[in-house]
Design an enzyme around this catalytic site. Sequence first.
Site, PDB file in Angstrom:
ATOM      1  N   ASN A  93      18.128  -2.256  22.229  1.00 35.66           N
ATOM      2  CA  ASN A  93      18.645  -3.609  22.062  1.00 35.66           C
ATOM      3  C   ASN A  93      20.147  -3.675  21.804  1.00 35.66           C
ATOM      4  O   ASN A  93      20.761  -4.728  22.005  1.00 35.66           O
ATOM      5  CB  ASN A  93      17.898  -4.278  20.902  1.00 35.66           C
ATOM      6  CG  ASN A  93      18.523  -5.576  20.461  1.00 35.66           C
ATOM      7  OD1 ASN A  93      18.448  -6.579  21.170  1.00 35.66           O
ATOM      8  ND2 ASN A  93      19.150  -5.572  19.299  1.00 35.66           N
ATOM      9  N   SER A 147      17.765  -6.672  28.641  1.00 31.74           N
ATOM     10  CA  SER A 147      18.770  -7.064  29.624  1.00 31.74           C
ATOM     11  C   SER A 147      19.130  -8.537  29.377  1.00 31.74           C
ATOM     12  O   SER A 147      19.232  -8.963  28.218  1.00 31.74           O
ATOM     13  CB  SER A 147      18.235  -6.829  31.041  1.00 31.74           C
ATOM     14  OG  SER A 147      19.215  -7.168  32.008  1.00 31.74           O
ATOM     15  N   TYR A 161      29.904  -8.130  30.694  1.00 32.86           N
ATOM     16  CA  TYR A 161      28.568  -8.224  30.103  1.00 32.86           C
ATOM     17  C   TYR A 161      27.489  -8.348  31.180  1.00 32.86           C
ATOM     18  O   TYR A 161      26.502  -7.602  31.172  1.00 32.86           O
ATOM     19  CB  TYR A 161      28.506  -9.425  29.163  1.00 32.86           C
ATOM     20  CG  TYR A 161      27.154  -9.621  28.512  1.00 32.86           C
ATOM     21  CD1 TYR A 161      26.771  -8.855  27.418  1.00 32.86           C
ATOM     22  CD2 TYR A 161      26.262 -10.578  28.998  1.00 32.86           C
ATOM     23  CE1 TYR A 161      25.530  -9.030  26.823  1.00 32.86           C
ATOM     24  CE2 TYR A 161      25.023 -10.755  28.414  1.00 32.86           C
ATOM     25  CZ  TYR A 161      24.657  -9.984  27.321  1.00 32.86           C
ATOM     26  OH  TYR A 161      23.423 -10.160  26.748  1.00 32.86           O
ATOM     27  N   LYS A 165      24.524  -5.693  32.157  1.00 32.48           N
ATOM     28  CA  LYS A 165      23.107  -6.012  32.059  1.00 32.48           C
ATOM     29  C   LYS A 165      22.393  -5.825  33.403  1.00 32.48           C
ATOM     30  O   LYS A 165      21.203  -5.477  33.431  1.00 32.48           O
ATOM     31  CB  LYS A 165      22.923  -7.435  31.531  1.00 32.48           C
ATOM     32  CG  LYS A 165      23.280  -7.580  30.063  1.00 32.48           C
ATOM     33  CD  LYS A 165      22.468  -6.633  29.177  1.00 32.48           C
ATOM     34  CE  LYS A 165      22.717  -6.826  27.695  1.00 32.48           C
ATOM     35  NZ  LYS A 165      21.913  -5.909  26.861  1.00 32.48           N
TER      36      LYS A 165
END
Length: 254
Positions: A93, A147, A161, A165
């Site tokens: 996470n 994700s 970012y 992901k």
Amino acid sequence: MASECGMEGRTLLVTGASSGLGAHVARKAARRGAKVALLARRKEALARVVAEIVEEGGVALAVVGDVAREEDLVAAFDRIEAHFGSVNSVLVNAGMNWSGKALDLRVADFDAVFAVNVRGAFLTAREAARRMVAAGSAQDGRIVLVSSITAQTQGSGLVAYSASKAAVSHLGRLLANEWVRTGPNVNVISPGYFASELAGDWFETEAGQRQVAAMPRRRLMDEDALDAALLHLLSAESRCITGADIRIDDGQTL
């Protein structure tokens, strides 16, 4: 502690567990009977979450470390195994963000996002799988990577970012494929937008409020919306689920 979603008897490692979704899932899993190891860089915040879990009657261990550093992860698994025994569930996470236009994005900031979000995810999953295989428990192993719906959507301000992901989503599929016969199950959760520390105060700004108003249901999700899917994928009952990427976004991408 109540036993739900097969978490009783599980030893769960949660990265990025000092706040937000990581802390939330750690609390929920502990309430369902899991022994939970919480890994993060912020020692004081981590200690507060662990103290809350223990006060509720749960079993938890704080481990300070940086997922982007392989030596930190090796040391973390060593400590967890000495304290709890083998880890059989892992929530990958830990993540970070940089908001702004691509033309203003410094290489150092781009690298920092990928170091945590992608290298950290890979190193965590690989070390977990290595330990599970060595312990002879890989078929009972569960690894879930976090994700984002931004991995599949186009928007400005989240270049590093979103790209990171997208890499995490594909990483999950690749690892699931490589380990399908001999390793743990690997799955991906792709959440939609919800208020979190990572988002900061964005959704309180005028632009953030416009974004929420444009969503089909004109609302943000809460962290509880992810509980059922996450806890199931981390549990013993998800033995036939691997290679999945589950989008939970309250219809935000419709």
